[in-house]
Design an enzyme around this catalytic site. Structure first.
Site, PDB file in Angstrom:
ATOM      1  N   ARG A   1      11.171  -8.514  -3.843  1.00 55.61           N
ATOM      2  CA  ARG A   1      11.291  -7.935  -2.497  1.00 55.61           C
ATOM      3  C   ARG A   1      12.457  -8.564  -1.724  1.00 55.61           C
ATOM      4  NH1 ARG A   1       6.334  -5.442  -0.359  1.00 55.61           N
ATOM      5  NH2 ARG A   1       5.333  -4.616  -2.205  1.00 55.61           N
TER       6      ARG A   1
ATOM      7  N   ARG B   1      11.844  -6.853   5.010  1.00 57.24           N
ATOM      8  CA  ARG B   1      11.705  -7.065   6.448  1.00 57.24           C
ATOM      9  C   ARG B   1      12.137  -8.438   6.968  1.00 57.24           C
ATOM     10  NH1 ARG B   1       5.704  -5.115   7.124  1.00 57.24           N
ATOM     11  NH2 ARG B   1       5.805  -5.823   4.965  1.00 57.24           N
TER      12      ARG B   1
ATOM     13  N   TYR C   1      -3.820   3.037  -6.064  1.00 57.28           N
ATOM     14  CA  TYR C   1      -3.415   3.619  -4.769  1.00 57.28           C
ATOM     15  C   TYR C   1      -3.759   5.104  -4.696  1.00 57.28           C
ATOM     16  CZ  TYR C   1      -0.927  -0.712  -3.757  1.00 57.28           C
ATOM     17  OH  TYR C   1      -0.628  -2.025  -3.505  1.00 57.28           O
TER      18      TYR C   1
ATOM     19  N   ARG D   1      16.291   0.290   8.452  1.00 57.67           N
ATOM     20  CA  ARG D   1      15.002   0.977   8.357  1.00 57.67           C
ATOM     21  C   ARG D   1      14.722   1.746   9.639  1.00 57.67           C
ATOM     22  NH1 ARG D   1       9.638   1.653   9.006  1.00 57.67           N
ATOM     23  NH2 ARG D   1       8.059   1.053   7.520  1.00 57.67           N
TER      24      ARG D   1
ATOM     25  N   ASP E   1      10.089   2.031  -4.235  1.00 58.91           N
ATOM     26  CA  ASP E   1       8.716   1.534  -4.216  1.00 58.91           C
ATOM     27  C   ASP E   1       7.987   2.004  -5.464  1.00 58.91           C
ATOM     28  OD1 ASP E   1       6.829   0.023  -2.357  1.00 58.91           O
ATOM     29  OD2 ASP E   1       5.611   1.708  -3.020  1.00 58.91           O
TER      30      ASP E   1
END
Ligand code: 1CP
Length: 366
Positions: free
Chosen positions: A27, A31, A154, A40, A77
């Site tokens: 990652r 963020r 998911y 973003r 992703d």
């Protein structure tokens, strides 16, 4: 063979000698970087960012502009596949991934199809092609996918889960239905990863974040067996180089022996594993990637260096180690601390590699 200015990651994943231990960070675009948050916001949503190749490429390259990283990983992703199957993914602030549609019964499984990677997932392949151009063979570009089991969690749960009750009840009540879902995902992941390789991905990582919620027996049947099938069907060579495959099973330390036999070139380790022990157990068969506790990046620079050195020392001399965190970087880590880590790994690891001219004769070609 295409010459890469820095091919340490590709060499280390194949257990070939290197001058320093390479490092990249799970990652690494994310963020914790203010420049990521800016793009973003500009994109409006996470999915818009993923689906706009120019922006996905821009954020992929952001961490490389700041740090001396040895690889880039395409910004995307693991949930792009179910989104392409029509489940409609959104990433909700403070909640994580959420699907508009779930897959819980036979009717829903019947509706699924294997997405064509150059149609429904073309935006990922385009982002890879663009990144390869921009990288200009400076460092390799890693492509990735989730494992069928992890993606399925998911799709069935509808998002992040705590107890995995819905998918586990499917496993115990209708195992055949779950196998059908996993089979469609296996075909989808294989086609998707091969398309990523054709588009320019130079190494592949398969993330099985939730494999360890299964029992040992069912981990092999419902997760590892499908990962093995995928690896058997992946393109082995591209641009006259081997395309190494890393398998990361979070919490999979207890099953290392089995994972080492799934056909992968390297195992990604989380921070609960002693890397010295992993090397003794499976180091002859596979390379190892990892495994600093991501929380170390909250520490003072001196502590970060010490903790990095502990891992280098534990792995010891010789090739076959790619330094990484044991899981994704945390969003509130100060970016300066990443620089401390990356520079420390390069500087301190020189002692663990022989500077032997003959080593250069071993190549990645087959
Ligand atoms: O900007 C944002 O708010 C969204 C946060 C985010 C980011 C930065 C998500 C949503 N995905 C990503 C990118 C991402 N995801 C990458 C980028 C490449 C990189 O720089 O490394 C990768 C490799 C992933 C992989 C991924 N997504 C995994 C497997 C690895 C892991 O961390 O275990 C998983 C489980 C996901 C699902 C997912 N997507 C996003 C979030 C927040 C999550 C995790 C949710 C959960 O905990 O269940």
């Amino acid at each position: 063979m295409v010459e890469l200015a820095n091919d340490r990651v590709l060499r280390a994943l194949l257990s070939l000698p290197v001058d320093k231990t390479p490092i990249w960070i799970m990652r690494q675009a994310g963020r914790y970087l203010p420049e990521y948050r800016k793009v973003r916001q500009q994109a409006g949503s996470f999915m818009k960012l993923c689906k706009t190749p120019e922006l996905a490429c821009e954020v992929t390259l952001q961490p490389l502009a700041r740090f001396d990283l040895d690889a880039a990983i395409i910004f995307s992703d693991i949930l792009t596949i179910p989104d392409a199957m029509g489940l409609e993914l959104s990433i909700v602030e403070g909640k994580g991934p959420v699907f508009a549609n779930t897959v819980r019964d036979e009717a829903a499984v019947n509706k699924l199809f294997v997405p064509d990677p150059e149609t429904e997932l073309k935006y990922v392949c385009d982002a890879i092609r663009l990144c390869r151009q921009e990288l200009n063979n400076k460092v390799p570009l890693i492509g990735f996918s989730g494992s069928p089991w992890t993606i399925a969690t998911y799709m069935v749960e509808g998002g992040t889960s705590k107890h995995f009750s819905t998918i586990k009840s499917m496993l115990y009540r209708s195992p055949e239905l779950l196998h059908r879902l996993l089979d469609i995902l296996t075909q989808s992941v294989t086609a998707y990863l091969n398309a990523q390789i054709a588009a320019g991905a130079q190494a592949i990582m398969i993330f099985d974040t939730w494999g360890s919620v299964l029992t040992a027996e069912y981990f092999r049947i419902f997760s590892l067996a499908y990962i093995q099938t995928i690896i058997e069907n992946l393109t082995k060579m591209a641009e006259k180089r081997r395309v190494p495959v890393v398998v990361f099973i979070k919490g999979g330390g207890r099953w290392m022996e089995w994972i080492a036999d799934c056909g992968c070139d390297a195992i990604g380790l989380d921070w609960t594993v002693q890397i010295a022990k992993a090397k003794r157990m499976v180091g002859e068969r596979v390379a190892l990637q990892g495994n600093l506790d991501p929380a170390v990046l909250y520490a003072e620079p001196e502590v970060i260096r010490q903790e990095a050195e502990k891992i280098l020392e534990s792995y010891g001399e010789g090739p076959g180690h790619v330094f990484n965190l044991g899981h994704g970087i945390l969003p509130d880590v100060p970016p300066e601390n990443v620089k401390v880590l990356v520079d420390a790994v390069h500087e301190l690891s020189e002692n663990y590699h022989q500077q032997d001219e003959d080593d250069d004769e071993e190549t990645l070609e087959e």
